[in-house]
Scaffold this motif. Structure first.
Motif, short mmCIF file in Angstrom:
data_model
loop_
_atom_site.label_atom_id
_atom_site.label_comp_id
_atom_site.label_asym_id
_atom_site.label_seq_id
_atom_site.Cartn_x
_atom_site.Cartn_y
_atom_site.Cartn_z
N ASP A 1 0.73 -1.28 -0.10
CA ASP A 1 -0.07 0.03 0.06
C ASP A 1 0.82 1.31 0.00
N PRO A 2 0.52 2.34 -1.02
CA PRO A 2 -0.42 2.12 -1.89
C PRO A 2 -0.30 1.09 -3.09
N LYS A 3 -1.31 0.61 -3.54
CA LYS A 3 -1.58 -0.57 -4.50
C LYS A 3 -0.13 -0.41 -5.52
N GLY A 4 0.65 -1.49 -5.59
CA GLY A 4 1.56 -1.57 -6.63
C GLY A 4 2.15 -3.03 -6.65
N PRO A 5 3.28 -3.29 -7.50
CA PRO A 5 3.81 -4.52 -7.63
C PRO A 5 4.65 -5.13 -6.26
N TYR A 6 4.69 -6.16 -6.07
CA TYR A 6 5.44 -6.69 -5.18
C TYR A 6 6.38 -7.88 -5.67
N ASP A 7 7.68 -7.79 -5.51
CA ASP A 7 8.53 -8.91 -5.98
C ASP A 7 8.66 -10.14 -5.01
N ALA A 8 7.86 -11.09 -5.79
CA ALA A 8 7.67 -12.45 -4.72
C ALA A 8 8.69 -13.64 -5.53
N SER A 9 9.72 -13.24 -6.18
CA SER A 9 10.75 -14.15 -6.83
C SER A 9 11.33 -15.04 -5.94
N GLN A 10 11.27 -14.84 -4.73
CA GLN A 10 12.12 -15.77 -3.76
C GLN A 10 11.34 -16.77 -3.54
N TYR A 11 10.05 -16.72 -3.88
CA TYR A 11 9.01 -17.80 -3.25
C TYR A 11 8.49 -18.63 -4.64
N ASN A 12 7.99 -19.79 -4.43
CA ASN A 12 7.68 -20.67 -5.47
C ASN A 12 6.10 -20.83 -5.45
N ILE B 1 2.36 -16.91 -14.47
CA ILE B 1 2.33 -15.56 -13.81
C ILE B 1 3.66 -15.07 -13.65
N ASN B 2 3.65 -13.67 -13.64
CA ASN B 2 4.84 -12.91 -13.28
C ASN B 2 5.02 -12.93 -11.59
N LYS B 3 5.78 -13.72 -11.38
CA LYS B 3 5.92 -13.50 -9.66
C LYS B 3 6.66 -12.51 -9.30
N ALA B 4 7.45 -11.91 -9.93
CA ALA B 4 8.30 -10.61 -9.75
C ALA B 4 7.28 -9.19 -9.58
N LYS B 5 6.05 -9.44 -10.18
CA LYS B 5 5.20 -8.40 -10.18
C LYS B 5 3.84 -8.83 -9.68
N LEU B 6 3.73 -9.13 -8.37
CA LEU B 6 2.42 -9.66 -8.02
C LEU B 6 1.75 -8.41 -7.17
N TYR B 7 0.30 -8.35 -7.34
CA TYR B 7 -0.44 -7.31 -6.72
C TYR B 7 -1.10 -7.77 -5.58
N GLY B 8 -1.63 -9.01 -5.43
CA GLY B 8 -2.27 -9.21 -4.11
C GLY B 8 -2.86 -10.75 -4.44
N MET B 9 -3.96 -11.14 -3.65
CA MET B 9 -4.71 -12.33 -3.78
C MET B 9 -6.18 -11.97 -3.26
N GLN B 10 -7.03 -12.69 -4.09
CA GLN B 10 -8.48 -12.37 -4.07
C GLN B 10 -9.11 -14.02 -4.02
N PHE B 11 -10.30 -13.84 -3.44
CA PHE B 11 -11.19 -14.89 -3.32
C PHE B 11 -12.70 -14.64 -3.71
N GLN B 12 -13.24 -15.09 -4.72
CA GLN B 12 -14.10 -14.58 -5.61
C GLN B 12 -15.30 -15.42 -5.75
N VAL B 13 -16.57 -15.16 -5.65
CA VAL B 13 -17.62 -15.90 -6.05
C VAL B 13 -18.36 -15.31 -7.19
N ASN B 14 -18.77 -16.12 -8.20
CA ASN B 14 -19.31 -15.57 -9.65
C ASN B 14 -20.51 -16.36 -9.86
N THR B 15 -20.95 -17.25 -8.99
CA THR B 15 -22.24 -18.08 -9.52
C THR B 15 -23.59 -17.26 -9.28
N PRO B 16 -24.14 -17.04 -10.11
CA PRO B 16 -25.52 -16.24 -10.14
C PRO B 16 -26.46 -16.66 -8.88
N GLY B 17 -26.93 -15.91 -7.92
CA GLY B 17 -27.96 -16.25 -7.26
C GLY B 17 -27.48 -17.10 -5.92
#
Length: 217
Positions: A101-112, A185-201
């Protein structure tokens, strides 16, 4: 649950824990991820404008995320989002966090990979989409022409806590849309994680805990 094998689809996966890998376990009770290894982002919820609902209230509507009592393995807190998905158009409700924060890229290159615990509330929909936005999928990076098709995976949640482990190389974009469509995925420039539901109703009630990077290099 203690002793439970981690899952990726129907296959057990193991990646080593990392000294600085824990992103958030919720135990401080606040809406910020753990401040370490350059990470200082915040949790949030978001929802469409077509009639879906979300609690805690979405940040775009003035809401502030709060942790909820009742974490994995007997811990005190976890992230919980609940609501109802609308029935028409492109509908969604979700919880997520930015790495910085503020929103921007995070370098997660050291992780798999990434790992987390998750469950659903009683009677809630089981299908949840995990997404990990990167520089090729977020508009802020200025690369994508058809944005938001983040790399991710489909989760099948149960009412019991499960431990999920995903190597970055196993995360995929959804088929047939999105530009660009890189091979990985570009793990050197990650922005975050999200958990989303898209099922109507659908009624959704998602619980997330002990989120971490795994597989140090």
């Amino acid at each position: 649950m203690p002793g439970q094998k981690p899952v990726l689809g129907n296959n057990a996966v193991s990646l080593d824990k990392c000294d600085e890998g824990l992103i958030d376990d919720g135990e401080d009770g606040n809406n910020q991820v753990l401040v370490r290894d350059g990470r200082n982002g915040y949790w949030y919820t978001y929802v469409d404008e077509l009639g879906s609902t979300v609690e805690p209230e979405a940040g775009s509507r003035g809401g502030t995320f709060n942790m909820s009592p009742g974490g994995a393995d007997g811990s005190k807190y976890a992230a919980n989002v609940r609501g109802k998905i609308g029935k028409g158009g492109v509908v969604f409700g979700a919880v997520g966090f930015n790495f910085v924060d503020p929103k921007g890229p995070y370098d997660a290159s050291q992780y798999n990979g990434i790992a987390f615990s998750a469950r659903r509330g009683p009677g809630a929909v089981n299908k949840v989409r995990l997404t990990v936005p990167d520089a090729n999928t977020v508009p802020e990076a200025g690369i994508c022409r058809e944005c938001f098709n983040d790399f991710g995976a489909d989760l099948n949640l149960t009412e019991s806590w499960q431990r999920f482990v995903f190597p970055f190389k196993k995360l995929k974009q959804e088929p047939d849309w999105g530009t660009p469509r890189p091979r990985a995925i570009n793990k050197a420039k990650l922005y975050g994680m999200q958990f989303q539901v898209n099922t109507p109703g659908a009624t959704f009630d998602i619980w997330i805990d002990n989120v971490e990077f795994v597989g140090c290099e």
